[in-house]
Design an enzyme around this catalytic site. Structure first.
Site, PDB file in Angstrom:
ATOM      1  N   GLY A  64     -71.957  68.897  14.617  1.00  0.00           N
ATOM      2  CA  GLY A  64     -71.256  68.747  13.340  1.00  0.00           C
ATOM      3  C   GLY A  64     -71.961  67.927  12.272  1.00  0.00           C
ATOM      4  CD  GLU A 118     -68.974  62.128  15.392  1.00  0.00           C
ATOM      5  OE1 GLU A 118     -69.939  62.908  15.320  1.00  0.00           O
ATOM      6  OE2 GLU A 118     -68.182  62.113  16.348  1.00  0.00           O
ATOM      7  CG  ASP A 119     -68.586  65.937  12.945  1.00  0.00           C
ATOM      8  OD1 ASP A 119     -68.239  64.946  13.635  1.00  0.00           O
ATOM      9  OD2 ASP A 119     -68.403  67.106  13.309  1.00  0.00           O
ATOM     10  CG  ASP A 122     -59.023  63.792  14.873  1.00  0.00           C
ATOM     11  OD1 ASP A 122     -58.820  64.561  13.926  1.00  0.00           O
ATOM     12  OD2 ASP A 122     -58.193  63.594  15.770  1.00  0.00           O
ATOM     13  CE  LYS A 150     -59.013  65.418  10.508  1.00  0.00           C
ATOM     14  NZ  LYS A 150     -58.727  66.423  11.532  1.00  0.00           N
ATOM     15  CG  PHE A 171     -58.901  72.004  11.755  1.00  0.00           C
ATOM     16  CD1 PHE A 171     -59.370  71.302  12.849  1.00  0.00           C
ATOM     17  CD2 PHE A 171     -59.582  73.139  11.337  1.00  0.00           C
ATOM     18  CE1 PHE A 171     -60.507  71.731  13.527  1.00  0.00           C
ATOM     19  CE2 PHE A 171     -60.714  73.580  12.010  1.00  0.00           C
ATOM     20  CZ  PHE A 171     -61.180  72.875  13.105  1.00  0.00           C
ATOM     21  CG  ASP A 178     -67.154  74.172  14.853  1.00  0.00           C
ATOM     22  OD1 ASP A 178     -66.946  72.951  14.867  1.00  0.00           O
ATOM     23  OD2 ASP A 178     -66.939  74.911  15.825  1.00  0.00           O
TER      24      ASP A 178
HETATM   25  P1  5GP Z   1     -62.207  62.202  18.076  1.00  0.00           P
HETATM   26  O1  5GP Z   1     -62.781  61.843  19.415  1.00  0.00           O
HETATM   27  O2  5GP Z   1     -62.459  61.148  17.025  1.00  0.00           O
HETATM   28  O3  5GP Z   1     -60.751  62.553  18.183  1.00  0.00           O
HETATM   29  O4  5GP Z   1     -62.862  63.561  17.663  1.00  0.00           O
HETATM   30  C1  5GP Z   1     -64.052  63.670  16.996  1.00  0.00           C
HETATM   31  C2  5GP Z   1     -64.556  65.091  17.054  1.00  0.00           C
HETATM   32  O5  5GP Z   1     -63.473  66.039  16.942  1.00  0.00           O
HETATM   33  C3  5GP Z   1     -65.460  65.370  15.887  1.00  0.00           C
HETATM   34  O6  5GP Z   1     -66.796  65.045  16.182  1.00  0.00           O
HETATM   35  C4  5GP Z   1     -65.239  66.857  15.654  1.00  0.00           C
HETATM   36  O7  5GP Z   1     -66.109  67.589  16.481  1.00  0.00           O
HETATM   37  C5  5GP Z   1     -63.827  67.118  16.101  1.00  0.00           C
HETATM   38  N1  5GP Z   1     -62.859  67.145  14.957  1.00  0.00           N
HETATM   39  C6  5GP Z   1     -61.879  66.263  14.699  1.00  0.00           C
HETATM   40  N2  5GP Z   1     -61.187  66.622  13.595  1.00  0.00           N
HETATM   41  C7  5GP Z   1     -61.766  67.768  13.140  1.00  0.00           C
HETATM   42  C8  5GP Z   1     -61.507  68.622  12.003  1.00  0.00           C
HETATM   43  O8  5GP Z   1     -60.617  68.430  11.174  1.00  0.00           O
HETATM   44  N3  5GP Z   1     -62.340  69.706  11.874  1.00  0.00           N
HETATM   45  C9  5GP Z   1     -63.344  69.983  12.744  1.00  0.00           C
HETATM   46  N4  5GP Z   1     -64.077  71.067  12.498  1.00  0.00           N
HETATM   47  N5  5GP Z   1     -63.612  69.189  13.818  1.00  0.00           N
HETATM   48  C10 5GP Z   1     -62.829  68.092  14.009  1.00  0.00           C
END
Ligand code: 5GP
Length: 196
Positions: A64, A118-119, A122, A150, A171, A178
């Site tokens: 990402g 990082e992209d 969440d 977020k 999302f 993606d």
């Molecule tokens: P976390 O561990 O912080 O919950 O998740 C991080 C990962 O979830 C990110 O690196 C990404 O791959 C995915 N992710 C979380 N929210 C989104 C979103 O709104 N769109 C997309 N495409 N990926 C997301």
């Protein structure tokens, strides 16, 4: 009659919005290219200022972050290195049932200042786990630099030092992110249109 008018108004708004189709879902522009560029530049300038005199190692988390990392690094004026890592999941014996391992860390980060690229953060669980794993390599320091955050979804206490943009819980796709493998190759960022 009123219902029909409301329907027409919504239909007009919908067609005015710049939307894209990614597989079975429709997304509308939420962050235009110009805004992304400006915020990425701002974050790079913060890093340039904070890391003056240091030689950081950027660890970009694939897939990402590939576009964000490319744009960010071109605004960084420090002497630095970049390595691309991937988080591989596999089922194992752990409390969550899932272990995520860092693949591709093919350089010695001992004693080095590390910046994770990082992209999106969440729940924050991915970054929290990555911090724990990286600490075992004894870097001088670790900072997180994320394109998006977020705040409403965070489940862990995470120190995100650099964040280009804070967004709602929806999302999103585009600019490297993606939906089911598709939609990464856009200049703007798009939010899922909830049709329900
Ligand atoms: P976390 O561990 O912080 O919950 O998740 C991080 C990962 O979830 C990110 O690196 C990404 O791959 C995915 N992710 C979380 N929210 C989104 C979103 O709104 N769109 C997309 N495409 N990926 C997301």
């Amino acid at each position: 009659m009123i219902n029909r008018r409301i329907f027409i108004i919504f239909a007009k708004i919908y067609t005015l919005m710049e939307t894209i189709q990614v597989k079975d879902k429709r997304f509308a522009v939420s962050i235009p290219e110009e805004k992304i560029k400006a915020e990425v530049k701002r974050v790079a300038e913060e890093i340039n200022r904070d890391y003056e005199g240091k030689e950081p190692v950027f660890l970009a988390v694939l897939n990402g972050s590939f576009i964000f990392a490319a744009d960010l690094l071109r605004e960084v004026t420090l002497p630095c290195e970049i390595s691309f890592v991937r988080l591989a999941s596999y089922q194992g014996v752990s409390t969550t049932g899932e272990i995520r391992e860092i693949m591709g860390l093919n350089m010695d980060i001992t004693g080095r200042p590390v910046i994770i690229v990082e992209d999106i953060v969440d729940t924050g669980l991915t970054m929290a786990h990555m911090l724990d794993t990286l600490k075992k390599h004894n870097p001088a320091s670790i900072d997180i630099c994320t394109l998006l955050l977020k705040p409403g979804k965070l489940q862990v206490n995470l120190d995100v030092r650099y964040c280009a943009m804070r967004i709602p819980n929806d999302f999103i796709v585009g600019y490297g992110l993606d939906y089911d493998g598709f939609g990464r190759n856009t200049k703007d960022i798009y939010t899922l249109i909830n049709m329900e």
